[in-house]
Structures are given as C-alpha cells and as structure tokens.
Design an enzyme around this catalytic site. Structure first.
Site, PDB file in Angstrom:
ATOM      1  N   SER A  16     -80.038  18.412   5.584  1.00  0.00           N
ATOM      2  CA  SER A  16     -80.091  19.141   4.304  1.00  0.00           C
ATOM      3  C   SER A  16     -80.260  20.645   4.541  1.00  0.00           C
ATOM      4  CB  SER A  16     -81.261  18.622   3.457  1.00  0.00           C
ATOM      5  OG  SER A  16     -81.416  19.469   2.326  1.00  0.00           O
ATOM      6  N   SER A  18     -81.001  22.584   1.931  1.00  0.00           N
ATOM      7  CA  SER A  18     -81.845  23.073   0.829  1.00  0.00           C
ATOM      8  C   SER A  18     -83.039  23.900   1.322  1.00  0.00           C
ATOM      9  CB  SER A  18     -82.325  21.897  -0.031  1.00  0.00           C
ATOM     10  OG  SER A  18     -81.231  21.348  -0.728  1.00  0.00           O
ATOM     11  N   LYS A  67     -82.235   9.071  -5.322  1.00  0.00           N
ATOM     12  CA  LYS A  67     -82.181   9.673  -6.677  1.00  0.00           C
ATOM     13  C   LYS A  67     -82.416   8.629  -7.777  1.00  0.00           C
ATOM     14  CE  LYS A  67     -78.995  13.397  -5.433  1.00  0.00           C
ATOM     15  NZ  LYS A  67     -77.723  14.054  -5.731  1.00  0.00           N
ATOM     16  N   ASP A 103     -77.490  18.074 -10.947  1.00  0.00           N
ATOM     17  CA  ASP A 103     -76.161  18.010 -10.320  1.00  0.00           C
ATOM     18  C   ASP A 103     -75.051  18.389 -11.309  1.00  0.00           C
ATOM     19  OD1 ASP A 103     -76.876  17.305  -7.703  1.00  0.00           O
ATOM     20  OD2 ASP A 103     -76.976  15.179  -8.198  1.00  0.00           O
ATOM     21  N   GLY A 130     -69.744   7.485  -8.116  1.00  0.00           N
ATOM     22  CA  GLY A 130     -71.038   7.198  -7.507  1.00  0.00           C
ATOM     23  C   GLY A 130     -72.119   7.957  -8.279  1.00  0.00           C
ATOM     24  N   THR A 154     -64.304   0.870  -7.838  1.00  0.00           N
ATOM     25  CA  THR A 154     -65.044  -0.174  -8.551  1.00  0.00           C
ATOM     26  C   THR A 154     -65.039   0.199 -10.039  1.00  0.00           C
ATOM     27  OG1 THR A 154     -66.434  -0.334  -6.592  1.00  0.00           O
ATOM     28  CG2 THR A 154     -67.229  -1.474  -8.570  1.00  0.00           C
ATOM     29  N   GLU A 156     -65.931  -1.238 -12.721  1.00  0.00           N
ATOM     30  CA  GLU A 156     -67.091  -1.553 -13.566  1.00  0.00           C
ATOM     31  C   GLU A 156     -68.085  -0.385 -13.613  1.00  0.00           C
ATOM     32  OE1 GLU A 156     -69.291  -3.030 -16.311  1.00  0.00           O
ATOM     33  OE2 GLU A 156     -67.280  -3.730 -15.835  1.00  0.00           O
ATOM     34  N   TYR A 227     -68.909  19.694   0.928  1.00  0.00           N
ATOM     35  CA  TYR A 227     -69.213  21.121   1.133  1.00  0.00           C
ATOM     36  C   TYR A 227     -68.200  21.894   1.965  1.00  0.00           C
ATOM     37  CZ  TYR A 227     -73.739  18.955   0.230  1.00  0.00           C
ATOM     38  OH  TYR A 227     -74.745  18.200  -0.289  1.00  0.00           O
ATOM     39  N   GLY A 246     -67.468  22.069  -2.337  1.00  0.00           N
ATOM     40  CA  GLY A 246     -68.688  21.730  -3.073  1.00  0.00           C
ATOM     41  C   GLY A 246     -69.856  22.690  -2.902  1.00  0.00           C
TER      42      GLY A 246
END
Ligand code: NAP
Length: 286
Positions: A16, A18, A67, A103, A130, A154, A156, A227, A246
């Site tokens: 990370s 951050s 998360k 986000d 996702g 997916t 659904e 990124y 990103g």
C-alpha cells in the site's frame, strides 16, 4: 501536542502506498500525525479493530480483503457505505466508529480531473462488479448519474447492485450484461461517454482483456482502476480513446479520507507528488 495515530489495514498491506500519501498530507497541513501499515489476517479483523479503537487510533483506511467485514464492525455508517456494504475509511470519535466509503467519490473526482466529466446526468459503463465497482456505482447513482451499464462475468453481482440502486435511486437506469454479449455491449458503449475498467484483469502479465478493446468507440473515454497503464488501456488508446489509469482515483479517495479525519481541505499537490514517487518506486522494485 499529541501525535494522532492513523493506519491502513489489509492483508497483504506492505504494497500500500497510502502511508506515503497520507504522511505527505499531514506534513503539508502542519498536523502531527503518524500513519502506519497494519497487517491483519482474514478472520482476525474484529480483534484488530478493538485494539485500534482502544489505543486509540483517530482513524484508519481499510483495503483488501476487509472492506465488507469492516462495514459490519463500525457503529455508524454513512448512506453510501451502508448500501454498498463497504467501508474504506473509519473515523474514531470518542470510541464510536463511523464508517465511510470514499472509493466512489475518488473515482468521480478523478473522472472530472482527467476527462472533464460530471456524474450528474452522465452515462457510464462499468466493466467489473467487485467491491470497488459496487461502491462506485452506488455512489454514482446517489450523485445523479442517468445511466449505468454494469458488465460482469458473474451477472448476479451486477443484478444485486441494480436492485440496491433501484430501491435507493430509482431515477437511475441500470442495465446488466456479461462481457461475452458483444452485440449488446456494442450498443451500450455507443450510448456511454465513459468506460470504467474495474476488474482485476491487467494486474498480471498474461491476463486476458476484460472485454474486447475493439468494441470501444474512439469517442469513449476509458479509466482503468488499476494504478498503471494496462494492456487494455494501451489497446483502446491505440485506436484513439482518451485514457487514464487509477492513480487519480487512489489520490482522491485518500484526499477524502484525510478531509473526513481532519475537517481540513486535503493538500492535493503534496499527496499527488508523494503518490507518484511511491508508485514509481514500486514499479522499479517489481
Ligand atoms: P474484487 O472485489 O476482487 O473484484 C474483482 C473483479 O474482477 C470482479 O468484477 C471479478 O468478476 C473480476 N474478475 C476477476 N478475475 C476475472 C476473470 N478471470 N475474468 C473476468 N472477470 C474477472 O476487486 P475490487 O476491490 O473490486 O478491485 C478491482 C480492481 O480495482 C483491482 O485491480 C483493484 O486494484 C482496483 N482498485 C483501485 C482503486 C483505486 O483507488 N484506483 C480502488 C479500489 C480498487 P466476478 O465478479 O465475476 O468474479
């Protein structure tokens, strides 16, 4: 003056950037604060949070894979975090934990900065559904997007997001597709100004394209949440699409976290420089 403690928690978390970005923000704002990486294994989040709450840490970011679990452990949730079931920012106010999802805000700011696009009234196609796309689409619907097309292997998962948006923001039209529905995808793309690549495909050498790049018209702007410049971004840029990676989203989701914690405007230039330097170092080490 005491030093306020902040952290990013995840597994793995050593990658990370951050800490570099937030340390630069606190320094530029003249605030005494520390910001560290805290590695927390899946299944051990609840114990880790009790430690952070009691030490006390003033706030923290949350990254993969915690998360969704974090959303169940806070005391209060902001509406977008509640609907998306995702928390990436926590603020600890006298032992009461407030959860936010920044986000979607980060993506919206990045799209505006890169392409001059506003969310209200806009038509967006998300490739992937996702956790990050779920939070972003729910934020976009709340911010007045007119149309969202969600393309996911997916189906659904996309339909579940469509149901949540249908209840909270029924004026936002949502269509769900799978990446192999080429004809429907081409029609949907001709009606969208922006495509957001939100799958994890492109992170690793040899990954397939998330959708056929030749379906993307040259007047569609493309942002990849990853990124760096992915093969998909390179392919669509090759036939004339405007593209961005990103980093802008990462910057602005972190800037929003900083503002939630401190109540101050985020020092964007300092954060952007720190982020670019940290990511350049990561790329060199790969
Ligand atoms: P996630 O919850 O694991 O979702 C992964 C997504 O990729 C799902 O839509 C998944 O489809 C799709 N996918 C994975 N493998 C696939 C395959 N072989 N074929 C087709 N689809 C596949 O991940 P996330 O947290 O949403 O993150 C998604 C990406 O965004 C990651 O690359 C992450 O690094 C990036 N991200 C960037 C920022 C930023 O600030 N720039 C923030 C958050 C995330 P299924 O649902 O069908 O499995």
């Amino acid at each position: 003056m005491t030093t306020a403690k902040y952290a990013v928690i995840g597994w793995p978390v050593q990658h990370s950037v951050s800490p570099e970005m937030q340390a630069a923000a606190f320094a530029a704002a003249g605030l005494r604060a520390s910001y560290e990486r805290v590695a927390v294994r899946p299944g051990q989040l609840a114990e880790a949070i009790e430690r952070l709450r009691s030490e006390p840490y003033a706030g923290w970011n949350v990254t993969v894979p915690h998360k969704a679990a974090m959303a169940k452990l806070v005391d209060r949730l902001d509406p977008v975090a509640e609907r998306s079931g995702s928390v990436n920012t926590v603020v600890n106010r006298d032992g009461v934990l407030h959860g936010f999802s920044t986000d979607g805000f980060g993506l919206a700011e990045a799209l505006h900065e890169a392409f001059g696009v506003s969310i209200a009234g806009g038509r967006f196609l998300f490739c992937g559904c996702g956790g990050a796309a779920r939070a972003a689409t729910i934020h976009f619907a709340a911010a007045g997007a007119a149309t969202l097309v969600i393309v996911n292997r997916t189906l659904e998962k996309a339909r579940d997001v469509a149901r949540v948006i249908g209840t909270a923001n029924p004026a936002c039209r949502v269509a769900c597709l799978q990446p192999d529905q080429a004809a429907d995808l081409a029609v949907a793309l001709s009606d969208c100004r922006v495509l957001i690549q939100a799958t994890s495909l492109g992170l690793h050498a040899g990954d397939p394209y998330p959708m056929p790049p030749n379906l993307v018209p040259s007047d569609v702007a493309v942002m990849d949440m990853i990124y760096r410049r992915t093969p998909f971004l390179a392919a669509v840029a090759g036939h004339g699409c405007k593209v961005a990676d990103g980093r802008g989203m990462l910057l602005h989701q972190g800037a929003r976290s900083f503002e939630i914690w401190t109540g101050q405007r985020a020092p964007l230039d300092a954060m952007r420089n720190a982020l670019d330097n940290a990511l350049a170092l990561c790329l060199k080490q790969e």
